[in-house]
Motif scaffolding. Structure first.
Motif, PDB file in Angstrom:
ATOM      1  N   TYR A  71       0.839  -1.200   0.000  1.00  0.00           N
ATOM      2  CA  TYR A  71       0.000   0.000   0.000  1.00  0.00           C
ATOM      3  C   TYR A  71       0.879   1.258   0.000  1.00  0.00           C
ATOM      4  O   TYR A  71       0.622   2.204  -0.743  1.00  0.00           O
ATOM      5  CB  TYR A  71      -0.931  -0.001   1.216  1.00  0.00           C
ATOM      6  CG  TYR A  71      -1.639   1.314   1.410  1.00  0.00           C
ATOM      7  CD1 TYR A  71      -2.755   1.645   0.639  1.00  0.00           C
ATOM      8  CD2 TYR A  71      -1.178   2.245   2.332  1.00  0.00           C
ATOM      9  CE1 TYR A  71      -3.396   2.869   0.794  1.00  0.00           C
ATOM     10  CE2 TYR A  71      -1.810   3.471   2.493  1.00  0.00           C
ATOM     11  CZ  TYR A  71      -2.915   3.776   1.726  1.00  0.00           C
ATOM     12  OH  TYR A  71      -3.529   4.989   1.876  1.00  0.00           O
ATOM     13  N   GLU A  72       1.922   1.277   0.846  1.00  0.00           N
ATOM     14  CA  GLU A  72       2.820   2.435   0.916  1.00  0.00           C
ATOM     15  C   GLU A  72       3.558   2.636  -0.410  1.00  0.00           C
ATOM     16  O   GLU A  72       3.707   3.766  -0.878  1.00  0.00           O
ATOM     17  CB  GLU A  72       3.815   2.280   2.068  1.00  0.00           C
ATOM     18  CG  GLU A  72       3.155   2.425   3.428  1.00  0.00           C
ATOM     19  CD  GLU A  72       4.038   2.001   4.580  1.00  0.00           C
ATOM     20  OE1 GLU A  72       4.021   2.699   5.608  1.00  0.00           O
ATOM     21  OE2 GLU A  72       4.742   0.964   4.470  1.00  0.00           O
ATOM     22  N   LYS A  75       1.124   4.072  -2.961  1.00  0.00           N
ATOM     23  CA  LYS A  75       0.902   5.498  -2.689  1.00  0.00           C
ATOM     24  C   LYS A  75       2.106   6.330  -3.130  1.00  0.00           C
ATOM     25  O   LYS A  75       1.940   7.407  -3.707  1.00  0.00           O
ATOM     26  CB  LYS A  75       0.615   5.699  -1.200  1.00  0.00           C
ATOM     27  CG  LYS A  75       0.090   7.074  -0.870  1.00  0.00           C
ATOM     28  CD  LYS A  75      -0.903   6.997   0.273  1.00  0.00           C
ATOM     29  CE  LYS A  75      -1.450   8.344   0.649  1.00  0.00           C
ATOM     30  NZ  LYS A  75      -2.091   9.067  -0.441  1.00  0.00           N
ATOM     31  N   GLU A  78       1.927   6.701  -6.860  1.00  0.00           N
ATOM     32  CA  GLU A  78       0.819   7.574  -7.279  1.00  0.00           C
ATOM     33  C   GLU A  78       1.088   9.040  -6.947  1.00  0.00           C
ATOM     34  O   GLU A  78       0.868   9.922  -7.772  1.00  0.00           O
ATOM     35  CB  GLU A  78      -0.479   7.167  -6.569  1.00  0.00           C
ATOM     36  CG  GLU A  78      -1.108   5.910  -7.101  1.00  0.00           C
ATOM     37  CD  GLU A  78      -2.284   5.445  -6.239  1.00  0.00           C
ATOM     38  OE1 GLU A  78      -2.739   6.182  -5.332  1.00  0.00           O
ATOM     39  OE2 GLU A  78      -2.746   4.317  -6.481  1.00  0.00           O
ATOM     40  N   ASP A  79       1.549   9.307  -5.727  1.00  0.00           N
ATOM     41  CA  ASP A  79       1.653  10.684  -5.223  1.00  0.00           C
ATOM     42  C   ASP A  79       3.077  11.246  -5.237  1.00  0.00           C
ATOM     43  O   ASP A  79       3.290  12.379  -4.817  1.00  0.00           O
ATOM     44  CB  ASP A  79       1.117  10.762  -3.786  1.00  0.00           C
ATOM     45  CG  ASP A  79      -0.333  10.332  -3.681  1.00  0.00           C
ATOM     46  OD1 ASP A  79      -1.013  10.255  -4.727  1.00  0.00           O
ATOM     47  OD2 ASP A  79      -0.778  10.056  -2.554  1.00  0.00           O
ATOM     48  N   VAL A  82       5.236   9.445   0.174  1.00  0.00           N
ATOM     49  CA  VAL A  82       4.354   8.749   1.102  1.00  0.00           C
ATOM     50  C   VAL A  82       4.853   9.051   2.508  1.00  0.00           C
ATOM     51  O   VAL A  82       6.047   9.316   2.703  1.00  0.00           O
ATOM     52  CB  VAL A  82       4.322   7.222   0.818  1.00  0.00           C
ATOM     53  CG1 VAL A  82       5.660   6.573   1.066  1.00  0.00           C
ATOM     54  CG2 VAL A  82       3.233   6.526   1.625  1.00  0.00           C
TER      55      VAL A  82
END
Length: 123
Positions: A71-72, A75, A78-79, A82
């Motif tokens: 998940y990290e 992220k 994507e961003d 994190v």
């Protein structure tokens, strides 16, 4: 499992089960970052590798964070950053830091950037 696009070459970043120093870990790697053992038993990029993005899930072990989760990593891809929760030497204190992709090390902790308390609570 595809987690997102590589921050450098935009190819797929995969999560692969692996073993490092006898421990089971997940390797997050760009599909263009291939490694093999050479004749001197060094683990090197292959001649057809066009990228170097690779991160092991135990990358933050020295800060008492057992695993950098899928998940990290998703992220981060994507961003472009994190927030991770790290722990003090004895595991009692905890603190939050931003992590970004790093060409040389895979990921880097931004030690000088403070994570606002309001953002910490949502991590």
């Amino acid at each position: 499992m595809i987690l997102g696009k590589c921050p450098y070459c935009k190819a797929n970043v995969l999560a692969i089960k692996s073993t490092a120093n006898g421990k089971k870990v997940t390797l997050y790697t760009c599909e263009n970052a291939k490694k093999e053992y050479d004749e001197s038993e060094q683990f090197v990029f292959t001649s057809d590798s066009t990228c170097t993005f690779r991160v092991y899930s135990n990358v933050f072990l020295r800060w008492n964070k057992r695993s950098f989760s899928k998940y990290e990593m998703k992220k981060l891809l994507e961003d472009e950053q994190v927030i991770v929760r790290l722990h003090g030497r004895r595991g009692t204190s905890e603190y939050f830091k931003y992590v970004i992709a790093d060409k040389e090390y895979g990921v880097s902790i931004l030690w000088d950037e403070e994570v606002p308390k309001s953002v910490e609570e949502h991590s």
